[in-house]
Scaffold this motif. Structure first.
Motif, short mmCIF file in Angstrom:
data_model
loop_
_atom_site.label_atom_id
_atom_site.label_comp_id
_atom_site.label_asym_id
_atom_site.label_seq_id
_atom_site.Cartn_x
_atom_site.Cartn_y
_atom_site.Cartn_z
N ALA A 18 0.81 -1.20 0.00
CA ALA A 18 0.00 0.00 0.00
C ALA A 18 0.84 1.25 0.00
O ALA A 18 0.69 2.05 -0.90
CB ALA A 18 -0.91 -0.02 1.21
N ARG A 584 -6.29 8.33 -4.01
CA ARG A 584 -5.67 8.55 -2.70
C ARG A 584 -4.28 7.93 -2.60
O ARG A 584 -3.71 7.88 -1.52
CB ARG A 584 -6.58 8.01 -1.60
CG ARG A 584 -7.92 8.74 -1.53
CD ARG A 584 -8.77 8.23 -0.37
NE ARG A 584 -10.02 8.95 -0.31
CZ ARG A 584 -10.20 10.11 0.32
NH1 ARG A 584 -9.18 10.68 0.93
NH2 ARG A 584 -11.38 10.69 0.35
N TYR A 652 -0.70 5.67 0.70
CA TYR A 652 -2.09 5.38 0.34
C TYR A 652 -2.96 5.62 1.55
O TYR A 652 -2.70 5.11 2.64
CB TYR A 652 -2.24 3.93 -0.13
CG TYR A 652 -3.65 3.57 -0.48
CD1 TYR A 652 -4.31 4.20 -1.53
CD2 TYR A 652 -4.34 2.61 0.25
CE1 TYR A 652 -5.63 3.88 -1.85
CE2 TYR A 652 -5.65 2.27 -0.07
CZ TYR A 652 -6.29 2.92 -1.13
OH TYR A 652 -7.59 2.61 -1.44
N ARG A 653 -4.01 6.38 1.33
CA ARG A 653 -4.95 6.71 2.42
C ARG A 653 -6.26 6.01 2.13
O ARG A 653 -6.87 6.18 1.06
CB ARG A 653 -5.14 8.22 2.50
CG ARG A 653 -6.07 8.68 3.61
CD ARG A 653 -6.11 10.21 3.65
NE ARG A 653 -7.05 10.72 4.62
CZ ARG A 653 -6.82 10.82 5.92
NH1 ARG A 653 -5.66 10.45 6.40
NH2 ARG A 653 -7.74 11.31 6.74
N LEU A 654 -6.74 5.22 3.10
CA LEU A 654 -7.94 4.42 2.92
C LEU A 654 -8.96 4.78 4.00
O LEU A 654 -8.88 4.31 5.14
CB LEU A 654 -7.60 2.94 3.00
CG LEU A 654 -8.80 1.97 2.92
CD1 LEU A 654 -9.49 2.09 1.56
CD2 LEU A 654 -8.32 0.53 3.16
N THR A 656 -12.65 4.40 5.61
CA THR A 656 -13.77 3.45 5.61
C THR A 656 -14.87 3.99 6.52
O THR A 656 -14.61 4.77 7.44
CB THR A 656 -13.34 2.07 6.09
OG1 THR A 656 -12.99 2.13 7.47
CG2 THR A 656 -12.15 1.55 5.28
N THR A 661 -9.95 5.22 9.41
CA THR A 661 -9.06 5.62 8.32
C THR A 661 -7.69 5.01 8.50
O THR A 661 -7.13 5.02 9.60
CB THR A 661 -8.94 7.16 8.28
OG1 THR A 661 -10.24 7.72 8.06
CG2 THR A 661 -8.02 7.59 7.15
N ASP A 663 -3.75 4.95 7.03
CA ASP A 663 -2.69 5.56 6.21
C ASP A 663 -1.53 4.57 6.12
O ASP A 663 -0.92 4.21 7.13
CB ASP A 663 -2.19 6.87 6.84
CG ASP A 663 -3.03 8.05 6.41
OD1 ASP A 663 -2.76 8.60 5.34
OD2 ASP A 663 -3.97 8.40 7.16
#
Length: 813
Positions: A18, A584, A652-654, A656, A661, A663
């Motif tokens: 990621a 992202r 990558y920032r995810l 949900t 969240t 990072d």
């Protein structure tokens, strides 16, 4: 052990899927001033002010690689020491923790891209910072450098840090060969916070001659800040920090005593310091604003010299069981600036004046001057080093409607520097006055054991001035092509003029992909400390102490050994990189090549040796007669080196809906330095002594890790959060005079974890472990540790203290 390393390597590889650390990801816009715990923002639009003078450019839109590191990322770890915190989250930065190297134990330098600490320029709010008064003459990374002490700026006073990983002398002047670190101070009209950090070591210490455990050696940091608003837009942000850290000890067992036991103290010094910073700004009238800052730090550091074992001499001095000299360093540091900025005929104008001063006083405690015999003092005042810098700068810029936008910037800067050595008390460096002392040890060398004081013969008070002018152009030629040009001319009162230039370009092939590159020349003026420092001190070589004199390069001693007036270092920097971004996810990869010519280095400790002819030994003995030294060294130009490497940062920032969240980050640096030339001696001795042998060359080539990779996951859900970070460090060599005397740190993985609770306003809690698996560098082998004092290599990029447990409790309002 193999399975353990394999598991951790797999963990790093998984993170790589990621990528990129939250530290690189924060800051556009920042959370509210009173909200250090707010969710991390998307960072693709981080606005930068370093490496470009165009307003509104982001880190992913720049032609040069720039990292943006938030104050929150700096504070989410066990250490509150800025240099160590930076090293943990920025793979291109290295922060070794040296020990048994006198003042460098207290003023610890950081490096960028494996180059010398003084080849990185440090700015505060875009204004040149001042170096420390200390010259690193011990056997540490950065030997011979006089660098900015990053630890004089408390992390609580910072809003963010921008790290420009590119040569920038044409933009900012001397020292910016490796790059620029710009410390951006906190600005707030309201809000505040207070935090207490407490930590201690829980570690098993396995040295070459034995094992032991420790559960203690604590550190306490109390910090706080408050924002105050006044007028329509005025602000005053006051920050303060207090640190009390106990010494650590990772010395080996001493084979010279029976039964064998730990007699030395090798590790972090004891530190007590307080820092305070005030940053303010307000509108005066129209577009004109007044701004400024004032910071002060008082640091008391106590490190240890080599132990003096029991002997008839120590007994005569009042220590029948021997003694351990303590080197007490007292640093007082001032940072200040005031400026005014506004607009004149559509041109932005910024006029500022800054003043910085660093005074380092030295004392030797629990020691003796053997020449005084039984009448010796036990504590000595050894004198002081003082450096100060006054800078006045004018910056003018405007964006013109030429092409698709042409930013024109130009400016002037004037600087005055001063350096002093102040003598200590007589007993710290000399024999007693004839006839005043009886019972002195026969033929004893004078001076305080552990750290001898500065004598009146060492006193200096030198100044120099320089003026510079620059022009910086940045044009958006088309919607895809960005081109920059910069040039700078400087004139120094002590060595003359120099000129540097830089060209940069960036082409966006698509919104998701761009190429960028730069080519520049750079320089670094010789520091006043390098030109004029002189002392007689104990230097450890291959584990043995040697009384060594450091002499100015134009002194009679240095001249006979090959010394010449110092000249500026010159560099050529080339870089090329790519920028990828998909939603992202973002990835930057930058390759670089830095060629340095006429580099300044501190010579070998030139002394008598069985491998030299009797004629040369006789000449050296005669030359040093009466100085109190058995070896001599001095600075000289003429080294050349080439540093090549690759920096990669992916993030990558995810976010949900239910799980919070995430990072993900992976960031790495691969770096290789080669010394391609050493200076030819101009010594009048026949034959001439060797100025740079393998130990000096390998320190430059192998003193920092060739590979460093950091992978991390930062998770947040409402007020809860967690961080896991794994860092791989390549091998580092602490070279000796022969290959058999080399000390290697080995290749290691360091794991850090933290759990936290942070409210927008209210309580904040954190629990964490630095170096979770209690990893040490490879222990110093018995053959290279005859005294048992040096348990681990002090070139270790992650230190040598082991597992550290910490808790953080705070309150924001």
């Amino acid at each position: 052990m193999t399975a353990y390393r394999t598991a951790l390597t797999l963990a790093v590889s998984t993170l790589a899927f990621a990528s990129a650390q939250a530290a690189y990801a924060q800051n556009a816009p920042l959370p509210a001033a009173s909200d250090p715990a707010a969710a991390l923002p998307d960072t693709q639009d981080d606005i930068i002010v370093t490496g470009t003078r165009s307003v509104g450019r982001s880190r992913l839109d720049s032609a040069s690689p720039v990292d943006v590191l938030s104050s929150a990322a700096l504070q989410r770890q066990g250490t509150t020491e800025l240099g160590a915190a930076l090293s943990a989250i920025a793979p291109s930065i290295d922060f070794p923790r040296p020990s048994a190297v006198d003042g460098t134990d207290a003023i610890r330098p950081a490096t960028l891209r494996g180059l010398s600490p003084d080849q990185t320029l440090v700015l505060i709010n875009g204004v040149r910072g001042h170096t420390a008064a200390l010259l690193n003459v011990g056997g540490s990374v950065g030997r011979g450098s006089a660098a900015v002490d990053l630890n004089t700026i408390p992390t609580v006073a910072l809003d963010r840090i921008e790290v420009l990983r590119d040569g920038a002398s044409a933009q900012y002047g001397s020292d910016a060969i490796a790059g620029v670190v710009n410390l951006r101070l906190r600005e707030a009209r309201s809000g505040g916070g207070a935090t207490v950090n407490y930590g201690f070591y829980n570690t098993d210490i396995d040295t070459a001659r034995g094992s032991r455990s420790t559960n203690g050696e604590h550190a306490v940091t109390v910090s706080g800040w408050q924002g105050v608003g006044f007028g329509e837009d005025g602000f005053l942000t006051v920050s303060g920090e207090y640190l009390n850290r106990q010494a650590t000890n990772r010395a080996d067992f001493d084979p010279r005593v029976t039964p064998s036991r730990v007699t030395g103290r090798f590790g972090d010094p004891a530190v007590e310091q307080y820092s305070i910073f005030a940053n303010a700004g307000t509108t005066l009238t129209g577009s004109w604003k007044l701004y400024g800052w004032l910071g002060y730090q008082d640091r008391d550091t106590r490190s240890a010299a080599f132990p003096r074992l029991a002997s008839a001499t120590t007994a005569l001095a009042g220590y029948p069981d021997g003694f351990l000299p303590i080197i007490n360093t007292k640093s007082r540091d001032l940072n200040s600036a005031v400026g005014i900025k506004g607009e004149v005929a559509d041109w932005s104008v910024d006029l500022n004046v800054s003043y910085g001063r660093n005074k380092i006083g030295f004392r030797t405690l629990n020691s003796a001057n053997y020449a005084y015999g039984s009448a010796t003092p036990k504590d000595f005042s050894d004198g002081a080093l003082v450096y100060d810098q006054l800078v006045a700068g004018l910056d003018v810029s405007r964006k013109l409607d030429v092409l698709q936008g042409l930013n024109v910037a130009f400016g002037l800067e004037g600087r005055r520097e001063g350096f002093q050595i102040q003598a200590g008390e007589r007993a710290s460096y000399d024999y007693p006055v004839a006839g005043t002392i009886t019972g002195a040890a026969a033929n004893a060398a004078p001076g305080a054991q552990g750290f001898g004081g500065f004598s009146p013969a060492n006193e200096v008070d030198r100044h120099r001035r320089n003026g510079s002018v620059y022009l910086d152009l940045e044009a958006q030629v088309t919607d895809k092509l960005l081109v920059g040009l910069a040039g700078r001319g400087e004139d120094y009162s002590d060595f003359g003029t120099t000129a540097t230039g830089k060209i940069s370009a960036r082409y966006d092939f698509a919104p998701w992909f761009a190429l960028r590159g730069t080519a520049s020349t750079g320089f670094r003026a010789p520091a006043l400390q390098q030109q004029y420092f002189t002392s007689i001190a104990t230097v450890i070589q291959n584990g043995n102490p040697i009384q060594t004199g450091t002499f100015p390069s134009v002194s009679p001693v240095a001249t006979r050994l090959g010394g010449l007036p110092l000249e500026p270092e010159k560099s050529t920097n080339l870089s090329v990189g790519t920028v990828f971004r998909f939603g992202r996810f973002d990835l930057t990869v930058d390759a670089y090549r830095i060629r340095i010519r006429n580099q300044i280095g501190l010579s070998e400790n030139i002394t008598t040796s069985a491998t030299q002819s009797a004629a040369v030994n006789a000449q050296i003995t005669s030359l040093l007669a009466g100085s109190g030294a058995t070896a001599a060294r001095f600075f000289i130009n003429g080294l050349a080196s080439t540093t090549k490497g690759i920096d990669a940062v992916a993030h990558y920032r995810l976010p949900t809906d239910a799980a919070g969240t995430f990072d993900f980050t992976i960031a790495g640096n691969i770096n290789d330095s080669d010394v391609t030339r050493v200076p030819t001696s101009t010594s009048t001795l026949n034959p001439a002594p060797v100025l740079f042998a393998r130990s000096r060359i390998l320190t430059l080539e192998d003193g920092t890790p060739g590979e460093k990779v950091t992978g991390s996951i930062d998770w947040s859900l409402d007020r809860l959060g967690a961080l896991a970070r794994v860092t791989y460090y390549g091998d580092v060599n602490q070279p000796g005079t022969t290959e058999a005397a080399d000390v290697h740190s080995g290749k290691h993985l360091i794991t850090d974890v933290e759990l936290r609770y942070q409210a927008t306003k209210g309580a904040q809690l954190g629990l964490g472990v630095s170096n979770l698996f209690d990893v040490y560098p490879d222990a110093t082998v018995v053959a290279n540790n005859v005294t048992g004092v040096i348990g681990f290599p002090y070139y270790s990029p992650f230190g040598f203290n082991g597992r550290y447990l910490y808790a953080r409790a705070g309150l924001s309002w």
